[in-house]
Design a protein around this motif. Structure first.
Motif, short mmCIF file in Angstrom:
data_model
loop_
_atom_site.label_atom_id
_atom_site.label_comp_id
_atom_site.label_asym_id
_atom_site.label_seq_id
_atom_site.Cartn_x
_atom_site.Cartn_y
_atom_site.Cartn_z
N TRP A 1 0.63 -1.14 0.02
CA TRP A 1 -0.21 -0.08 0.04
C TRP A 1 0.98 1.16 -0.09
O TRP A 1 0.47 2.34 -0.67
N LEU A 2 2.01 1.29 0.82
CA LEU A 2 2.73 2.36 0.81
C LEU A 2 3.52 2.71 -0.34
O LEU A 2 3.63 3.71 -1.02
N LYS A 3 3.83 1.55 -1.15
CA LYS A 3 4.53 1.64 -2.42
C LYS A 3 3.53 2.04 -3.66
O LYS A 3 3.82 3.14 -4.20
N LEU A 4 2.26 1.55 -3.37
CA LEU A 4 1.30 2.17 -4.35
C LEU A 4 1.04 3.69 -4.28
O LEU A 4 0.77 4.49 -5.11
N LEU A 5 0.66 3.84 -2.90
CA LEU A 5 0.43 5.58 -2.64
C LEU A 5 1.63 6.27 -2.89
O LEU A 5 1.31 7.63 -3.45
N PHE A 6 2.82 6.06 -2.34
CA PHE A 6 3.98 7.11 -2.63
C PHE A 6 4.84 7.03 -3.85
O PHE A 6 5.25 7.82 -4.35
N CYS A 7 4.61 5.82 -4.55
CA CYS A 7 5.49 5.70 -5.78
C CYS A 7 4.64 6.17 -6.92
O CYS A 7 5.03 6.53 -7.88
N PHE A 8 3.26 5.85 -6.68
CA PHE A 8 2.44 5.99 -7.87
C PHE A 8 1.15 7.17 -7.83
O PHE A 8 1.29 8.00 -8.49
N VAL A 9 0.29 6.84 -6.79
CA VAL A 9 -0.82 7.66 -6.50
C VAL A 9 -0.37 9.09 -6.24
O VAL A 9 -0.86 9.89 -7.24
N ILE A 10 0.28 9.29 -5.32
CA ILE A 10 0.57 10.82 -5.10
C ILE A 10 1.47 11.41 -6.10
O ILE A 10 0.97 12.33 -6.55
N PRO A 11 2.58 10.57 -6.74
CA PRO A 11 3.47 11.45 -7.64
C PRO A 11 2.65 11.61 -8.93
O PRO A 11 2.83 12.64 -9.34
N TRP B 1 -3.32 14.36 -17.33
CA TRP B 1 -2.98 12.98 -16.62
C TRP B 1 -2.20 12.12 -17.37
O TRP B 1 -1.40 11.50 -16.65
N TYR B 2 -2.27 12.09 -18.64
CA TYR B 2 -1.31 11.25 -19.63
C TYR B 2 0.16 11.59 -19.31
O TYR B 2 0.82 10.54 -19.11
N ILE B 3 0.55 12.92 -19.41
CA ILE B 3 1.88 13.14 -19.31
C ILE B 3 2.49 12.76 -17.86
O ILE B 3 3.65 12.15 -17.48
N SER B 4 1.44 12.99 -16.86
CA SER B 4 1.87 12.74 -15.38
C SER B 4 2.29 11.44 -15.30
O SER B 4 3.03 10.55 -14.76
N ALA B 5 1.14 10.60 -15.73
CA ALA B 5 1.16 9.00 -15.50
C ALA B 5 2.38 8.43 -16.32
O ALA B 5 3.03 7.52 -15.90
N LEU B 6 2.82 8.82 -17.40
CA LEU B 6 3.81 8.27 -18.17
C LEU B 6 5.07 8.72 -17.85
O LEU B 6 5.82 8.07 -17.77
N GLY B 7 5.10 10.29 -17.63
CA GLY B 7 6.31 10.91 -17.38
C GLY B 7 6.93 10.67 -16.04
O GLY B 7 7.89 10.00 -15.68
N ILE B 8 5.95 10.78 -14.87
CA ILE B 8 6.22 10.70 -13.55
C ILE B 8 6.08 9.24 -13.24
O ILE B 8 6.84 8.45 -12.39
#
Ligand code: ZN
Ligand code: ZN
Length: 346
Positions: free
Chosen positions: A172-182, A194-201
């Motif tokens: 959960w921590l990985k999902l939250l701090f590596c993907f959801v929040i970033p 959202w596209y740039i953020s999902a692919l770039g970040i």
């Protein structure tokens, strides 16, 4: 001096041993890398907002600090102590990097140091660049890695309630701090797509940081000078140092693993992690920073170095006789036989 060890026998026998492939990991790693490549070639780089670039760079550095300053220098090697606010920051940063749980990371890393370049080393660099870089994550662990991993004393990590929390809620921590929040921050705070953020970040930044961290196990175990100990594989690799904010001084680090700087010099040696630890020590959140005397380093260079040390190397090889390399229990053996402390002052 030759050290007869059972691990040498293990090394020979298990060379041929097949380690089954973990297809789930292979697919995930390949997919992420293909997506990252797709992003690199197709993202509209000139249209990305400057805040998103800054955010990506911040996440890269924060994730790097979590790995280097947290899982590595604090939890694996106990090179300094940290008060709970800093431990929380480090564990959040470590989660940003999206790697294993801090518990698994520390166990693997302790085994790596103790049995470097043997079958018990999770990312044994003697099995080549690809295996030490990423291949080791695609296969079931070698039986010797598992056996030695079970013997590692992890009581200190389990005694830390914050690390224990990280172990329990790691996914959960990985999902939250590596993907959801970033990914959510750029569209919500400065109207990035959202596209740039999902692919770039979410993908490019993540894959870049993973490869940077992996390069310590591959590049810095294969290419570079050995001014501190010519008889071990880890090297001084400036490229890795740049990529990882200070973790490429790897010959030094394996020679003196208890130095909080993981390098002979401080922040001036491109060591962002050391700079941050020093900064936190100024406000008292990091304390008991361990570091060897200049005298000990000089002794080390003169006895074991390959002659490339800028101050004490002078092109001469260290005087000390060869000791058998690639043997499992060398860590303890060297601690005793070489009269140089492997453990720092406690
Ligand atoms: Zn280490
Ligand atoms: Zn290493």
């Amino acid at each position: 001096m030759h050290v007869p060890l059972d691990s040498k026998r293990i090394s020979m026998a298990s060379e041929k041993m097949k380690q089954p492939i973990i297809w789930g990991n292979v697919i995930a790693i390949v997919l992420f890398h293909l997506l990252a490549l797709y992003g690199l070639f197709t993202l509209p780089w000139t249209q990305i907002r400057w805040q998103t670039y800054l955010w990506g760079y911040f996440l890269y550095l924060a994730g790097g600090f979590g790995v280097a300053g947290g899982a590595h220098r604090l939890y694996s090697h106990r090179t300094y102590k940290a008060k709970w606010p800093l431990r929380i920051i480090l564990l959040i940063c470590f989660s940003i990097s999206g790697q294993n749980s801090v518990y698994d990371w520390v166990r693997d890393h302790r085994v790596h140091h103790k049995f470097s370049e043997t079958d018990a080393d999770p990312h044994n660099a003697h099995r080549g660049f690809f295996f030490s870089h990423v291949g080791w994550l695609m296969k079931k662990k070698h039986p010797e890695v598992i056996r030695r991993g079970r013997q590692v004393d992890m009581s200190d990590v389990l005694a830390d309630p914050l690390a224990k929390f990280h172990k329990t809620y790691f996914t959960w921590l990985k999902l939250l701090f590596c993907f959801v929040i970033p990914i959510a921050v750029p569209p919500l705070l400065w109207n990035e797509t959202w596209y740039i953020s999902a692919l770039g970040i979410g993908v490019v930044r993540y894959v870049a940081l993973l490869n940077a961290a992996w390069s310590v196990n591959s590049l810095a175990h294969i290419w570079g000078g050995k001014p501190y100990d010519k008889q071990i594989s880890p090297t001084e690799n400036v490229l890795v140092t740049w990529l990882t904010a200070g973790e490429g001084w790897h010959n030094y680090h394996h020679a003196i693993p208890w130095d909080y700087k993981a390098a002979e010099l401080g922040p001036s040696s491109i060591n962002w992690t050391t700079y941050l630890i020093q900064m936190f020590s100024k406000i008292g959140w990091a304390y008991d920073l361990k570091s060897p005397s200049e005298e000990l380093i000089k002794k080390l260079v003169e006895r074991r170095g390959d002659g490339t040390h800028p101050k004490w190397g002078s092109g001469k090889q260290g005087k000390e006789d060869q000791i058998g390399i690639g043997d499992g229990d060398k860590y303890e053996q060297w601690g005793a036989a070489r009269e140089l402390p492997m453990e720092g002052p406690s």
